[in-house]
Scaffold this active site. Structure first.
Site, PDB file in Angstrom:
ATOM      1  N   HIS A 157       0.847  -1.213   0.000  1.00 56.02           N
ATOM      2  CA  HIS A 157       0.000   0.000   0.000  1.00 56.02           C
ATOM      3  C   HIS A 157       0.884   1.266   0.000  1.00 56.02           C
ATOM      4  CE1 HIS A 157      -3.222   2.721   1.052  1.00 56.02           C
ATOM      5  NE2 HIS A 157      -4.096   1.767   1.107  1.00 56.02           N
ATOM      6  N   GLU A 260      -0.634   1.257  -5.727  1.00 57.85           N
ATOM      7  CA  GLU A 260      -0.419   0.087  -4.873  1.00 57.85           C
ATOM      8  C   GLU A 260      -0.421  -1.195  -5.713  1.00 57.85           C
ATOM      9  OE1 GLU A 260      -3.783   0.424  -2.270  1.00 57.85           O
ATOM     10  OE2 GLU A 260      -3.572   2.592  -2.183  1.00 57.85           O
TER      11      GLU A 260
HETATM   12  O1  TA6 Z   1      -6.030   1.308  -1.032  1.00 59.88           O
HETATM   13  C1  TA6 Z   1      -7.111   2.186  -1.041  1.00 59.88           C
HETATM   14  C2  TA6 Z   1      -7.947   1.936   0.197  1.00 59.88           C
HETATM   15  O2  TA6 Z   1      -8.513   0.652   0.196  1.00 59.88           O
HETATM   16  C3  TA6 Z   1      -9.009   3.028   0.282  1.00 59.88           C
HETATM   17  O3  TA6 Z   1     -10.308   2.489   0.120  1.00 59.88           O
HETATM   18  C4  TA6 Z   1      -8.804   3.618   1.674  1.00 59.88           C
HETATM   19  O4  TA6 Z   1      -9.611   2.946   2.608  1.00 59.88           O
HETATM   20  C5  TA6 Z   1      -7.318   3.350   1.881  1.00 59.88           C
HETATM   21  O5  TA6 Z   1      -7.120   2.046   1.366  1.00 59.88           O
HETATM   22  C6  TA6 Z   1      -6.824   3.513   3.291  1.00 59.88           C
HETATM   23  O6  TA6 Z   1      -7.328   2.485   4.093  1.00 59.88           O
HETATM   24  P1  TA6 Z   1      -6.925   2.511   5.672  1.00 59.88           P
HETATM   25  O7  TA6 Z   1      -7.537   1.278   6.251  1.00 59.88           O
HETATM   26  O8  TA6 Z   1      -5.413   2.516   5.733  1.00 59.88           O
HETATM   27  O9  TA6 Z   1      -7.475   3.800   6.208  1.00 59.88           O
END
Ligand code: TA6
Length: 286
Positions: A157, A260
């Site tokens: 991520h 990501e």
């Molecule tokens: O990768 C994108 C995502 O899935 C978004 O939907 C947003 O929720 C982001 O990840 C961040 O997620 P988190 O659980 O780290 O706040």
């Protein structure tokens, strides 16, 4: 010192260029910082919790065994994005001196009992981090060490630091199938380049090209991947940034974009003894 270790972090310094480094927090094996020629490449929220109390907002959080929240199945009671980023990994040591690479490990013994109860399978994750003069490679080996099949999703991520969200361009996604979580629609990407002018939260499926992040016509990052065929593009923009208590400064969305690499559009099943490997290589031209 190419490798320094504290109680909570491991810091790699490139053997021939001391201004290139990477810092890994053992909580979540979360890369917090990657510098090339002294310049920070990743975005880390000023409100990021680094004490192990929650997932780190920024750097490279690791997503396993589920991306997002599953509505059913053994991962459905896990927190969003699973437990890998919420667990303290073990530093396994140096793999090679040049390129400088180290490994971190996670097994059931490192995972909180609450999560083990939800997802009670036997597994090993071996996470390899490789620091080049202008490259960062991350690789993950997933092994089923148990006696029954189980399935997983996995994603790096990565929060990239960028000069200006209004000028950023993401290339390599033309014609790719998209699941758009903002518009709640599915479509094929018709744009030759992706620009960001509002909240973006998209899963691009089966991406067969390298991804390039550019700004003002100049390539910032070139991302190549092996066996992580999906690419998520996320920028929270104004409102979502405000609503995340650990996303600071609130206008930090102007200086970051998440691109990501993951295997998240479907589930991968591992049989007992089976191993699954993936790799991402980011070259910085920042
Ligand atoms: O990768 C994108 C995502 O899935 C978004 O939907 C947003 O929720 C982001 O990840 C961040 O997620 P988190 O659980 O780290 O706040």
């Amino acid at each position: 010192m190419p490798i320094e270790q504290t109680d909570t972090e491991v810091i790699l310094t490139h053997p021939s260029d001391g201004s290139s480094s990477v810092k890994v927090l053992l909580h979540g094996a979360n890369i917090l910082s990657w510098t090339v020629a002294g310049k920070e490449q990743l975005w880390l929220s000023e409100g990021a919790m680094l004490d192990g109390s929650k997932a780190v907002r920024g750097g490279v959080p690791l997503v396993f065994p589920v991306f997002g929240k599953a509505s059913s199945g053994p991962t459905s009671t896990l927190p969003q994005h699973g437990f890998a980023r919420l667990s303290t990994w073990e530093f396994l040591g140096q793999v090679s001196a040049n390129p400088l690479s180290v490994q971190f490990g996670l097994g059931p013994e490192n995972v909180h009992e609450t999560f083990r109860k939800s997802w009670d399978f036997d597994f090993t994750l071996i996470y390899t981090v490789v620091l080049g003069e202008d490259t960062l490679e991350t690789a993950m080996r997933v092994e089923n060490t148990g006696k029954v099949d189980w399935e997983f999703q996995l994603l790096f991520h990565t929060y990239f630091r960028i000069p200006d969200i209004d000028k950023v361009r993401v290339n390599g996604l033309t014609g790719v199938a998209v699941k758009d979580k903002v518009s709640k629609s599915e479509y094929s990407e018709s744009n030759t380049t992706i620009t960001i002018s509002s909240e973006v939260d998209r899963v691009y499926e089966d991406v067969d090209q390298d991804i390039v992040i550019a700004s003002d016509g100049k390539t910032l990052f070139d991302i190549s991947r092996e066996n992580v065929d999906d690419v998520v593009v996320w920028n929270p923009w104004v409102n979502a940034s405000k609503n995340m208590g650990d996303f600071r400064p609130e206008d930090g969305y102007k200086s970051m974009i998440c691109v990501e690499a993951g295997s998240v559009s479907r589930w991968t099943t591992l049989s007992p003894g089976q191993i699954w490997d993936c790799r991402e290589r980011i070259k910085s031209l920042l």
